[in-house]
Scaffold this motif. Structure first.
Motif, PDB file in Angstrom:
ATOM      1  N   GLY A   7       0.774  -1.233   0.000  1.00  0.00           N
ATOM      2  CA  GLY A   7       0.000   0.000   0.000  1.00  0.00           C
ATOM      3  C   GLY A   7       0.802   1.278   0.000  1.00  0.00           C
ATOM      4  N   GLY A   8       2.114   1.168   0.106  1.00  0.00           N
ATOM      5  CA  GLY A   8       2.928   2.376   0.073  1.00  0.00           C
ATOM      6  C   GLY A   8       2.919   3.018  -1.303  1.00  0.00           C
ATOM      7  N   GLY A   9       3.451   4.230  -1.373  1.00  0.00           N
ATOM      8  CA  GLY A   9       3.504   4.925  -2.651  1.00  0.00           C
ATOM      9  C   GLY A   9       3.923   6.365  -2.478  1.00  0.00           C
ATOM     10  N   SER A  10       3.801   7.117  -3.554  1.00  0.00           N
ATOM     11  CA  SER A  10       4.139   8.541  -3.548  1.00  0.00           C
ATOM     12  C   SER A  10       2.865   9.362  -3.682  1.00  0.00           C
ATOM     13  N   VAL A  11       2.675  10.298  -2.760  1.00  0.00           N
ATOM     14  CA  VAL A  11       1.487  11.142  -2.761  1.00  0.00           C
ATOM     15  C   VAL A  11       1.882  12.588  -2.483  1.00  0.00           C
ATOM     16  N   GLN A  12       0.930  13.480  -2.697  1.00  0.00           N
ATOM     17  CA  GLN A  12       1.128  14.887  -2.377  1.00  0.00           C
ATOM     18  C   GLN A  12       0.717  15.138  -0.927  1.00  0.00           C
ATOM     19  N   TYR A  79      -4.241  -2.801   9.226  1.00  0.00           N
ATOM     20  CA  TYR A  79      -4.260  -1.625   8.349  1.00  0.00           C
ATOM     21  C   TYR A  79      -3.731  -0.389   9.086  1.00  0.00           C
ATOM     22  N   LEU A  80      -3.261   0.536   8.296  1.00  0.00           N
ATOM     23  CA  LEU A  80      -2.945   1.864   8.811  1.00  0.00           C
ATOM     24  C   LEU A  80      -3.489   2.879   7.815  1.00  0.00           C
ATOM     25  N   GLN A  81      -4.565   3.542   8.199  1.00  0.00           N
ATOM     26  CA  GLN A  81      -5.139   4.596   7.382  1.00  0.00           C
ATOM     27  C   GLN A  81      -4.423   5.892   7.714  1.00  0.00           C
ATOM     28  N   MET A  82      -3.825   6.510   6.712  1.00  0.00           N
ATOM     29  CA  MET A  82      -3.047   7.723   6.918  1.00  0.00           C
ATOM     30  C   MET A  82      -3.698   8.867   6.144  1.00  0.00           C
ATOM     31  N   ASN A  83      -4.208   9.841   6.860  1.00  0.00           N
ATOM     32  CA  ASN A  83      -4.849  11.010   6.260  1.00  0.00           C
ATOM     33  C   ASN A  83      -4.005  12.259   6.495  1.00  0.00           C
ATOM     34  N   SER A  84      -4.279  13.276   5.724  1.00  0.00           N
ATOM     35  CA  SER A  84      -3.581  14.563   5.859  1.00  0.00           C
ATOM     36  C   SER A  84      -2.067  14.363   5.936  1.00  0.00           C
ATOM     37  N   LEU A  85      -1.554  13.613   4.996  1.00  0.00           N
ATOM     38  CA  LEU A  85      -0.130  13.290   5.026  1.00  0.00           C
ATOM     39  C   LEU A  85       0.739  14.534   4.877  1.00  0.00           C
ATOM     40  N   GLU A  86       1.865  14.497   5.575  1.00  0.00           N
ATOM     41  CA  GLU A  86       2.811  15.608   5.566  1.00  0.00           C
ATOM     42  C   GLU A  86       4.162  15.090   5.058  1.00  0.00           C
ATOM     43  N   GLN A  87       5.008  16.005   4.605  1.00  0.00           N
ATOM     44  CA  GLN A  87       6.325  15.599   4.125  1.00  0.00           C
ATOM     45  C   GLN A  87       7.102  14.848   5.206  1.00  0.00           C
ATOM     46  N   GLU A  88       6.865  15.231   6.453  1.00  0.00           N
ATOM     47  CA  GLU A  88       7.558  14.588   7.570  1.00  0.00           C
ATOM     48  C   GLU A  88       7.150  13.126   7.761  1.00  0.00           C
ATOM     49  N   ASP A  89       6.071  12.700   7.096  1.00  0.00           N
ATOM     50  CA  ASP A  89       5.631  11.309   7.185  1.00  0.00           C
ATOM     51  C   ASP A  89       6.386  10.413   6.208  1.00  0.00           C
ATOM     52  N   THR A  90       7.208  10.993   5.369  1.00  0.00           N
ATOM     53  CA  THR A  90       7.986  10.204   4.424  1.00  0.00           C
ATOM     54  C   THR A  90       8.921   9.265   5.174  1.00  0.00           C
ATOM     55  N   ALA A  91       8.807   7.970   4.890  1.00  0.00           N
ATOM     56  CA  ALA A  91       9.606   6.970   5.596  1.00  0.00           C
ATOM     57  C   ALA A  91       9.301   5.589   5.032  1.00  0.00           C
ATOM     58  N   MET A  92      10.104   4.628   5.461  1.00  0.00           N
ATOM     59  CA  MET A  92       9.765   3.231   5.245  1.00  0.00           C
ATOM     60  C   MET A  92       8.890   2.818   6.421  1.00  0.00           C
ATOM     61  N   GLY A 116       7.937  -7.111   9.336  1.00  0.00           N
ATOM     62  CA  GLY A 116       7.833  -7.245   7.902  1.00  0.00           C
ATOM     63  C   GLY A 116       9.003  -6.564   7.216  1.00  0.00           C
ATOM     64  N   GLN A 117       8.983  -6.588   5.886  1.00  0.00           N
ATOM     65  CA  GLN A 117      10.077  -6.037   5.097  1.00  0.00           C
ATOM     66  C   GLN A 117       9.921  -4.538   4.843  1.00  0.00           C
ATOM     67  N   GLY A 118       8.749  -4.029   5.038  1.00  0.00           N
ATOM     68  CA  GLY A 118       8.531  -2.593   4.903  1.00  0.00           C
ATOM     69  C   GLY A 118       7.934  -2.183   3.569  1.00  0.00           C
ATOM     70  N   THR A 119       7.284  -1.034   3.576  1.00  0.00           N
ATOM     71  CA  THR A 119       6.749  -0.433   2.367  1.00  0.00           C
ATOM     72  C   THR A 119       7.024   1.069   2.430  1.00  0.00           C
ATOM     73  N   GLN A 120       7.472   1.626   1.312  1.00  0.00           N
ATOM     74  CA  GLN A 120       7.912   3.019   1.285  1.00  0.00           C
ATOM     75  C   GLN A 120       6.752   3.968   1.085  1.00  0.00           C
ATOM     76  N   VAL A 121       6.727   5.015   1.887  1.00  0.00           N
ATOM     77  CA  VAL A 121       5.766   6.101   1.738  1.00  0.00           C
ATOM     78  C   VAL A 121       6.543   7.391   1.500  1.00  0.00           C
ATOM     79  N   THR A 122       6.221   8.068   0.410  1.00  0.00           N
ATOM     80  CA  THR A 122       6.887   9.324   0.076  1.00  0.00           C
ATOM     81  C   THR A 122       5.836  10.405  -0.104  1.00  0.00           C
ATOM     82  N   VAL A 123       5.980  11.473   0.649  1.00  0.00           N
ATOM     83  CA  VAL A 123       5.031  12.589   0.588  1.00  0.00           C
ATOM     84  C   VAL A 123       5.785  13.836   0.112  1.00  0.00           C
ATOM     85  N   SER A 124       5.296  14.443  -0.957  1.00  0.00           N
ATOM     86  CA  SER A 124       5.975  15.615  -1.494  1.00  0.00           C
ATOM     87  C   SER A 124       5.072  16.841  -1.552  1.00  0.00           C
TER      88      SER A 124
END
Length: 124
Positions: A7-12, A79-92, A116-124
């Protein structure tokens, strides 16, 4: 115990993502489950934890009100529902489980046994 994140990915900034952690066996319904994250140059941070026995949850101050941890016992998935993502949330982001025999203490500050092995989340 096997844990597989997705479920990780790149979002604004301001957007949402939902992470999933597929677990083996009946881990989700019997263990203390948690989400952690780590970004380059920083230590690992406990984000959220969920105790199966009581359903009680624990969150890091930095994500309170924005992130929600939940589980589907029938699907053995966390699950982890992540709303109002911020750049500071960028992490594995990592899913973790704390063994059932000590799951009664379930907090983002607890020691976890399986990862687990992790999933990358990138917020820009």
């Amino acid at each position: 115990v096997q844990l597989v994140e997705s479920g990780g990915g790149s979002v604004q900034a301001g957007e949402s993502l939902r992470l999933a952690c597929a677990a083996s066996g009946d881990v989700v319904s019997n263990y203390c489950m948690g989400w952690f994250r780590q970004s380059p140059g920083k230590g690992r941070e406990g984000v959220a934890a969920l105790y199966a026995g009581s359903g009680s949850t624990s969150y890091a101050d930095s994500v309170k009100g924005r992130f929600t941890i939940s589980r589907d016992n029938a699907k053995n998935t966390l699950y982890l529902q992540m709303n109002s993502l911020e750049q500071e949330d960028t992490a594995m982001y990592y899913c973790a489980a704390r063994a059932s025999w000590r799951a009664a203490y379930c907090s983002v500050t607890a020691d976890f046994d399986y990862w687990g092995q992790g999933t990358q989340v990138t917020v820009s």
